[in-house]
Design a protein around this motif. Structure first.
Motif, short mmCIF file in Angstrom:
data_model
loop_
_atom_site.label_atom_id
_atom_site.label_comp_id
_atom_site.label_asym_id
_atom_site.label_seq_id
_atom_site.Cartn_x
_atom_site.Cartn_y
_atom_site.Cartn_z
N HIS A 55 0.85 -1.20 0.00
CA HIS A 55 0.00 0.00 0.00
C HIS A 55 0.88 1.25 0.00
CE1 HIS A 55 -4.07 -1.71 1.56
NE2 HIS A 55 -3.44 -2.60 0.83
N PRO A 56 0.39 2.33 -0.59
CA PRO A 56 1.17 3.58 -0.56
C PRO A 56 1.29 4.13 0.85
CG PRO A 56 -1.01 3.96 -1.51
CD PRO A 56 -0.87 2.48 -1.35
N ALA A 57 2.51 4.46 1.24
CA ALA A 57 2.74 5.12 2.52
C ALA A 57 2.87 6.62 2.32
CB ALA A 57 4.00 4.57 3.18
N LEU A 58 3.56 7.02 1.25
CA LEU A 58 3.82 8.43 1.00
C LEU A 58 3.50 8.79 -0.44
CD1 LEU A 58 7.36 8.74 2.68
CD2 LEU A 58 5.15 9.24 3.73
N PHE A 59 2.79 9.90 -0.60
CA PHE A 59 2.66 10.57 -1.89
C PHE A 59 3.39 11.90 -1.75
CE2 PHE A 59 -1.29 7.97 -2.07
CZ PHE A 59 -1.06 7.32 -3.27
N PHE A 60 4.31 12.18 -2.68
CA PHE A 60 5.06 13.43 -2.59
C PHE A 60 5.37 13.94 -3.99
CE2 PHE A 60 9.22 15.70 -2.16
CZ PHE A 60 8.74 16.79 -1.44
N GLU A 61 4.72 15.02 -4.36
CA GLU A 61 4.97 15.72 -5.62
C GLU A 61 5.01 14.76 -6.82
OE1 GLU A 61 4.69 18.85 -5.53
OE2 GLU A 61 4.72 18.95 -3.34
N ASP A 70 18.76 16.19 -0.95
CA ASP A 70 18.01 16.96 -1.93
C ASP A 70 16.52 16.71 -1.73
OD1 ASP A 70 16.69 17.60 -4.59
OD2 ASP A 70 18.76 18.23 -5.00
N PRO A 71 15.70 17.75 -1.71
CA PRO A 71 14.26 17.53 -1.49
C PRO A 71 13.62 16.64 -2.55
CG PRO A 71 14.69 19.79 -2.20
CD PRO A 71 16.01 19.18 -1.87
N ALA A 72 14.26 16.55 -3.72
CA ALA A 72 13.70 15.75 -4.82
C ALA A 72 14.30 14.34 -4.88
CB ALA A 72 13.94 16.47 -6.15
N HIS A 73 14.97 13.91 -3.81
CA HIS A 73 15.66 12.63 -3.84
C HIS A 73 14.73 11.47 -4.20
CE1 HIS A 73 18.55 9.50 -2.66
NE2 HIS A 73 17.54 8.91 -2.06
N TYR A 74 13.49 11.50 -3.74
CA TYR A 74 12.57 10.39 -3.98
C TYR A 74 11.59 10.68 -5.11
CZ TYR A 74 14.46 8.26 0.22
OH TYR A 74 15.32 7.68 1.14
N LEU A 75 11.87 11.71 -5.90
CA LEU A 75 11.05 11.99 -7.06
C LEU A 75 11.58 11.22 -8.27
CD1 LEU A 75 10.34 15.82 -6.68
CD2 LEU A 75 9.09 13.87 -5.73
N LEU A 92 17.12 15.17 -11.19
CA LEU A 92 18.27 15.78 -11.88
C LEU A 92 18.09 17.29 -12.00
CD1 LEU A 92 18.90 13.12 -14.68
CD2 LEU A 92 20.22 13.49 -12.57
N ILE A 93 16.84 17.72 -12.26
CA ILE A 93 16.58 19.17 -12.35
C ILE A 93 16.83 19.83 -11.00
CG2 ILE A 93 14.77 20.89 -12.65
CD1 ILE A 93 13.53 19.00 -14.76
N SER A 94 16.34 19.20 -9.93
CA SER A 94 16.54 19.75 -8.60
C SER A 94 18.01 19.77 -8.22
CB SER A 94 15.75 18.93 -7.57
OG SER A 94 15.94 19.42 -6.27
N LYS A 95 18.72 18.71 -8.58
CA LYS A 95 20.14 18.64 -8.26
C LYS A 95 20.91 19.73 -9.00
CE LYS A 95 23.99 15.37 -7.97
NZ LYS A 95 24.44 13.98 -8.25
N TRP A 96 20.53 20.01 -10.23
CA TRP A 96 21.19 21.07 -11.01
C TRP A 96 20.90 22.44 -10.39
CZ3 TRP A 96 19.48 25.24 -13.95
CH2 TRP A 96 20.47 25.86 -14.73
N ARG A 97 19.64 22.65 -9.97
CA ARG A 97 19.27 23.92 -9.35
C ARG A 97 20.02 24.15 -8.04
NH1 ARG A 97 12.64 23.79 -10.01
NH2 ARG A 97 12.56 24.49 -12.19
N ASN A 98 20.28 23.08 -7.31
CA ASN A 98 20.93 23.19 -6.00
C ASN A 98 22.42 22.88 -6.06
OD1 ASN A 98 18.41 23.76 -4.76
ND2 ASN A 98 17.96 21.57 -4.58
N ARG A 146 26.27 12.89 2.08
CA ARG A 146 25.11 12.98 1.20
C ARG A 146 24.16 11.83 1.50
NH1 ARG A 146 24.15 17.81 -1.44
NH2 ARG A 146 26.19 18.82 -1.75
N TRP A 147 22.89 12.16 1.58
CA TRP A 147 21.86 11.17 1.92
C TRP A 147 21.95 9.94 1.02
CZ3 TRP A 147 17.95 10.99 5.66
CH2 TRP A 147 16.92 10.07 5.45
N ARG A 148 22.01 10.16 -0.29
CA ARG A 148 22.04 9.04 -1.23
C ARG A 148 23.24 8.15 -0.98
NH1 ARG A 148 19.98 7.94 -6.42
NH2 ARG A 148 18.84 9.91 -6.40
N ASP A 149 24.41 8.74 -0.79
CA ASP A 149 25.63 7.95 -0.58
C ASP A 149 25.61 7.25 0.77
OD1 ASP A 149 26.50 8.93 -3.02
OD2 ASP A 149 27.57 10.62 -2.10
N LEU A 150 25.05 7.94 1.76
CA LEU A 150 25.01 7.39 3.11
C LEU A 150 24.17 6.11 3.17
CD1 LEU A 150 25.79 7.88 6.14
CD2 LEU A 150 23.60 9.07 6.36
N LEU A 151 23.02 6.14 2.51
CA LEU A 151 22.12 5.00 2.57
C LEU A 151 22.51 3.88 1.62
CD1 LEU A 151 20.42 7.09 4.15
CD2 LEU A 151 18.39 6.15 3.02
#
Length: 671
Positions: A314-320, A425-430, A436-442, A452-457
């Motif tokens: 079942h869905p736990a999270l909906f995000f953007e 990055d706020p868009a990590h789970y998008l 990639l767009i969010s990463k470029w902006r930030n 970094r969250w991605r590398d850590l996990l």
């Protein structure tokens, strides 16, 4: 009362040589009227009683045991004879501190077991209930032949049989040969001298019909209930008829047929009446809301474990636009927990979550719980100096925050000395394009030596860590100013948060497990959001629609897309929605229930919002120190508009004199 009974499961050691632990489900509200003990039969399990446990746990302590060799209990090589089975039950009840008389219920051969217990311990029995119990247990030829096969062969077919037999072959063979096959009720039933109810399914073909009919005939003064259109698993197939029969039996109103059970049951006065006298507001509770809540003896992260076990896909999270299942969220939380442990951040450490309502907030919070750490929740909207002071005061070991807030993170590290900074990055789970767009902006945001969250996990296991987290452990440090000026850290245990999540959950009696959707726009870093927008939906297995901030059009678009059913919010949010031009076209009538917090709810706002949604909006009240919800208006017709409502289940409250704080004022007086 719709609850996950496995939250209340724990082990009791009934033997040390050999080591035998029985798995027990034990639910107890405050001031229980009675104690029920449920015993399953041959090849059964404690969970088969879940309908009766949910029904009777509202006012009673209810206990169900997995017998030796069955369900989740230990499965030793021997000890399956009747004397050992009775000894196991006696030991379990002693360890569970069951005092006084009990209502003892047994199904199938469990009826034989409870008969033996009642004959041996008649002074412990208030009522005895036998369901689908025969006077002898003569197995059908096919099953009898199967039990004569060697264990090694039976293990081959065990994957097929485990769907309806909850014990391994060696336990079933021994239980049958040394216990069930030898038992004869004709020798025991006449010895019963306790009030007894016999319930049987009219279409039960597991044993011969005369063997079922003989039971009530053999027991002095027994009541016999023959429930139509039901087979051997009568408590599952016709649970309402069974429950009504039990209720009538408990109040001394016998019946001869299941058809008579449609009449209303008159209840006698009990300790619950004393509770109503002490807490007069209980009269205003809606149907389905319990007076008290049995709080399971578990850490907070077991709420997530429960949701994953019941609703993994079942869905736990909906995000953007993205969706994360409960299984995915749990795996990510495990990875984060194992990441913390790998950093040397374990039990007793403090992890600051300086985040808005993004998936990393939920994952980071429950990951910290699994690692035995405490989550420190700091509002990112306050002045940097105050953020630094709070983090320094908490003695935090890790700070998790957004990469775009790297500048603030640098100030925090310099001012507080926090050893580890994790940027995400706020868009990590998008979706990948959005990420990639969010990463470029930030791209310009960063901090030397930050993780970094991605590398850590990425390099850590998605299996749950083996940290021993107890209900009394510190779970959250929540900073709040209250009325004293400078914010102080409120320390909340796992038990505090579990209790308030379940108290609030039970205030929504019509909420359906695994089917609700919460609009989560109130910030989770606030105590109200922590409970109402995260812990309550997780306790329900509900989907959380995360929004990082309240922007009216954006929220209305989310309502139209995801169709939330429950919306915890604040008066300003409801005002904005009421005043938005063309609001009806966004389908806000999917919302069934809302509890408003953080500020008084104007009557005109309430009326306008309910007219738009056709749902119910009520005002509540709480304080961070109470985790935080303490009061709310009933969602039905018993609410009182313009007030904070009445205390939640298991909440004590009183109004004291303004000058003498130790003296309680009378009803209707100002305090």
């Amino acid at each position: 009362m719709d609850i996950d009974i496995d939250l209340y499961r724990h082990e009791v050691r009934v033997s040390t040589s050999p080591l035998v632990r029985l798995s027990a489900i034990d639910i107890s509200p405050d001031h229980p009227q009675r104690t029920f003990v449920f015993i399953h039969g041959f090849g059964g399990q404690a969970a088969q009683w879940h309908y009766q446990m949910q029904k009777f746990a509202v006012e009673n302590r209810v206990i169900a045991l997995d017998l030796r060799g069955h369900g989740l209990s230990d499965k030793p090589a021997g000890g399956y004879d009747m004397p050992q089975t009775i000894q196991d039950i006696e030991n379990a009840l002693t360890l569970l501190k069951v005092n006084g008389k009990i209502v003892l219920v047994g199904h199938s051969f469990g009826g034989a077991v409870v008969t033996e217990y009642a004959v041996k311990n008649p002074d412990r029995i208030e009522r005895l209930i036998l369901m689908a119990t025969a006077s002898e247990f003569k197995l059908q030829t096919t099953l009898k032949l199967a039990l004569n096969l060697p264990v090694w062969f039976l293990k081959i077919i065990e994957p097929v049989t485990r769907r309806w037999l909850f014990a391994p072959p060696h336990a079933l063979k021994s239980f049958n040969a040394n216990n069930m096959a030898k038992w004869n009720g004709a020798e025991k039933f006449p010895s019963l001298n306790v009030p007894t109810l016999v319930i049987r399914g009219h279409r039960d073909l597991v044993f011969e019909r005369p063997l079922f009919e003989k039971v009530a005939e053999s027991i002095p003064g027994a009541e016999d209930v023959d429930i139509r259109v039901s087979g051997h698993m009568v408590m599952l197939e016709r649970r309402d008829a069974v429950d009504r029969s039990i209720e009538r039996f408990l109040v001394g109103e016998g019946q001869r047929s299941w058809r008579e059970s449609t009449r209303a049951v008159k209840k006698k006065k009990s300790g619950r009446d004393v509770l109503r006298a002490q807490r007069p507001w209980l009269e205003n509770y809606e149907a389905g809301v319990p007076y008290t809540v049995g709080v399971p003896n578990i850490p907070l992260n077991h709420l997530l474990r429960s949701a994953v076990r019941r609703f993994p896909k079942h869905p736990a999270l909906f995000f953007e636009g993205s969706k994360l299942s409960y299984r995915r969220v749990n795996h990510e939380a495990n990875r984060f927990a194992n990441s913390l442990i790998a950093l040397g951040v374990g039990k007793g450490a403090r992890v600051v979550l300086l985040l808005p309502n993004v998936p990393q907030m939920v994952i980071g919070f429950y990951g910290a719980m699994k690692a035995g750490a405490s989550a420190v929740l700091v509002p990112p909207i306050i002045e940097p100096e105050e953020v630094i002071r709070q983090i320094k005061d908490s003695e935090a070991s890790v700070l998790v925050t957004l990469s775009m807030w790297a500048g603030l993170a640098k100030q925090i590290q310099a001012g507080s000395g926090v050893p580890h900074i994790v940027l995400t990055d706020p868009a990590h789970y998008l979706s990948l394009p959005k990420y990639l767009i969010s990463k470029w902006r930030n791209r310009g945001y960063g901090l030397q030596n930050a993780l970094r969250w991605r590398d850590l996990l990425a390099g850590n296991s998605n299996k749950s860590p083996t940290v021993d987290v107890t209900p009394g452990d510190l779970a959250v440090i929540q900073y709040t100013g209250g009325t004293t000026g400078q914010s102080k850290g409120v320390m909340l245990s796992h038990r505090n948060l579990v209790a308030n999540a379940l108290q609030t959950r039970h205030w929504l009696p019509e909420a359906e497990e695994g089917k609700e959707r919460f609009l989560c726009v109130v910030p989770i870093f606030h105590s109200y959001g922590l409970t109402a927008a995260m812990n309550v939906p997780i306790s329900l297995g509900a989907a959380m629609i995360l929004k990082t901030q309240f922007q009216t059009l954006d929220v209305l678009k989310a309502i139209k897309k995801y169709k939330p059913t429950i919306f915890p919010g604040s008066p300003s949010m409801y005002v904005a929605i009421n005043n938005f031009r063309g609001v009806r076209k966004y389908g806000i009538n999917s919302i069934k229930a809302c509890i408003s917090g953080s500020a008084p709810l104007p009557i005109e706002v309430q009326e306008a919002f309910e007219k738009l949604t056709k749902g119910r909006l009520v005002e509540g009240y709480g304080l961070t120190e109470a985790s935080p919800v303490t009061h709310a208006n009933p969602l039905g017709d018993k609410r009182k508009v313009g007030t904070i409502g009445i205390p939640l289940p298991s909440t004590q409250a009183k109004i004291v004199d303004l000058s003498n704080r130790k003296m309680e004022v009378k009803q209707g007086q100002i305090g």
